[in-house]
Scaffold this active site. Sequence first.
Site, short mmCIF file in Angstrom:
data_model
loop_
_atom_site.label_atom_id
_atom_site.label_comp_id
_atom_site.label_asym_id
_atom_site.label_seq_id
_atom_site.Cartn_x
_atom_site.Cartn_y
_atom_site.Cartn_z
N PRO A 32 37.54 38.32 42.59
CA PRO A 32 37.46 38.43 41.14
C PRO A 32 38.45 39.42 40.53
O PRO A 32 38.71 40.49 41.10
CB PRO A 32 36.01 38.89 40.90
CG PRO A 32 35.54 39.42 42.20
CD PRO A 32 36.27 38.65 43.25
N ASN A 33 38.96 39.01 39.40
CA ASN A 33 39.87 39.81 38.55
C ASN A 33 41.28 39.93 39.11
O ASN A 33 42.16 40.47 38.44
CB ASN A 33 39.28 41.21 38.27
CG ASN A 33 37.95 41.12 37.55
OD1 ASN A 33 37.88 40.49 36.50
ND2 ASN A 33 36.90 41.69 38.10
N ARG A 93 45.99 43.84 34.53
CA ARG A 93 44.85 44.66 34.91
C ARG A 93 45.28 46.03 35.46
O ARG A 93 45.97 46.07 36.49
CB ARG A 93 44.12 43.88 36.01
CG ARG A 93 42.99 44.59 36.63
CD ARG A 93 42.46 43.85 37.84
NE ARG A 93 41.29 44.55 38.29
CZ ARG A 93 40.76 44.45 39.48
NH1 ARG A 93 41.29 43.62 40.36
NH2 ARG A 93 39.71 45.15 39.80
N TYR A 151 47.22 48.68 40.09
CA TYR A 151 47.52 47.42 40.77
C TYR A 151 48.95 46.93 40.59
O TYR A 151 49.32 45.92 41.20
CB TYR A 151 46.53 46.34 40.30
CG TYR A 151 45.09 46.68 40.64
CD1 TYR A 151 44.68 46.72 41.96
CD2 TYR A 151 44.16 46.98 39.64
CE1 TYR A 151 43.37 47.05 42.29
CE2 TYR A 151 42.85 47.31 39.96
CZ TYR A 151 42.46 47.34 41.29
OH TYR A 151 41.17 47.67 41.61
N ASN A 164 41.21 39.36 50.24
CA ASN A 164 40.95 40.50 49.39
C ASN A 164 39.73 40.13 48.55
O ASN A 164 39.87 39.44 47.53
CB ASN A 164 42.15 40.82 48.50
CG ASN A 164 41.90 42.05 47.64
OD1 ASN A 164 40.77 42.53 47.53
ND2 ASN A 164 42.95 42.57 47.02
N ALA A 203 36.05 43.20 44.07
CA ALA A 203 34.78 43.93 43.89
C ALA A 203 33.69 43.46 44.85
O ALA A 203 32.79 44.25 45.21
CB ALA A 203 34.32 43.78 42.44
N GLU A 222 41.24 41.88 56.22
CA GLU A 222 40.85 42.33 54.87
C GLU A 222 42.01 43.14 54.27
O GLU A 222 42.59 43.99 54.95
CB GLU A 222 39.61 43.23 55.02
CG GLU A 222 39.13 43.87 53.74
CD GLU A 222 37.98 44.86 54.02
OE1 GLU A 222 37.63 45.10 55.20
OE2 GLU A 222 37.46 45.41 53.03
N HIS A 243 43.39 45.31 50.71
CA HIS A 243 43.20 45.87 49.37
C HIS A 243 44.53 46.38 48.87
O HIS A 243 45.24 47.10 49.60
CB HIS A 243 42.17 47.00 49.39
CG HIS A 243 40.84 46.51 49.83
ND1 HIS A 243 40.05 45.74 49.02
CD2 HIS A 243 40.20 46.60 51.02
CE1 HIS A 243 38.96 45.40 49.69
NE2 HIS A 243 39.03 45.89 50.91
N SER A 266 45.03 48.54 46.45
CA SER A 266 44.94 49.98 46.21
C SER A 266 44.34 50.68 47.42
O SER A 266 43.78 50.04 48.31
CB SER A 266 44.08 50.24 44.97
OG SER A 266 42.74 49.83 45.22
N ARG A 294 39.63 56.45 45.86
CA ARG A 294 39.24 56.15 44.48
C ARG A 294 37.76 56.54 44.33
O ARG A 294 37.33 57.50 44.95
CB ARG A 294 39.50 54.66 44.20
CG ARG A 294 40.99 54.31 44.27
CD ARG A 294 41.25 52.86 43.96
NE ARG A 294 40.82 52.51 42.60
CZ ARG A 294 40.70 51.26 42.16
NH1 ARG A 294 41.01 50.24 42.95
NH2 ARG A 294 40.29 51.02 40.92
C1 DQA Z 1 40.64 45.87 45.32
C2 DQA Z 1 39.80 47.14 45.31
C3 DQA Z 1 38.40 46.86 44.82
O1 DQA Z 1 37.63 48.05 44.84
C4 DQA Z 1 38.44 46.34 43.41
O2 DQA Z 1 37.13 46.01 42.96
C5 DQA Z 1 39.37 45.20 43.23
C6 DQA Z 1 40.64 45.20 43.96
C7 DQA Z 1 42.11 46.15 45.69
O3 DQA Z 1 42.82 45.20 45.98
O4 DQA Z 1 42.55 47.31 45.67
O5 DQA Z 1 39.13 44.31 42.43
O6 DQA Z 1 40.13 45.00 46.29
#
Ligand code: DQA
Length: 145
Positions: free
Chosen positions: A9-10, A17, A22, A73, A76, A97, A99, A101, A106
């Site tokens: 998501p997102n 964003r 990011y 990825n 959330a 997996e 990410h 960031s 964080r």
């Molecule tokens: C994320 C890190 C997650 O905590 C966050 O909710 C995201 C992106 C990242 O790629 O850094 O949506 O997975």
Amino acid sequence: MKILIINGPNLNLLGLREPGIYGNNTLADLEKLIAETCREKQIQVECFQSNHEGAIVDKIQAAYGQFDGIVINPAAYTHTSVAILDALKAVSLPAVEVHLSDVDHREEFRRHSFVSSACIATIKGKHFAGYLEAIDLLEKHLAQK
Ligand code: DQA
């Protein structure tokens, strides 16, 4: 070798964003980079993004017998989803997996990942390069099998 890239998501809003976290590049930029890299490596790749947990579970289930590995990825859902963990365990495909960031530096709630225990590796804080590293890891892992 055929791999599936899943973004949660997102991540469709990359570029818009929180660019300080990011970056300014879009999901289309990321998918183009992945497609080019995989073409050079002669890896077949499909990219999938969804904002919906169930759609991600369905995609992981459908990957069984169709893909050799998964780069995910979960965004959330990383920090909430037992369903995605269970789907990855159910199909038992090697998964990495990623990410964008550095989730360890964080908010506290981002430090825990439900999906990590179903993955052969976790790559954090390397932005788009993390996906390419994940593809390399999967390639090496599958070559050893
Ligand atoms: C994320 C890190 C997650 O905590 C966050 O909710 C995201 C992106 C990242 O790629 O850094 O949506 O997975």
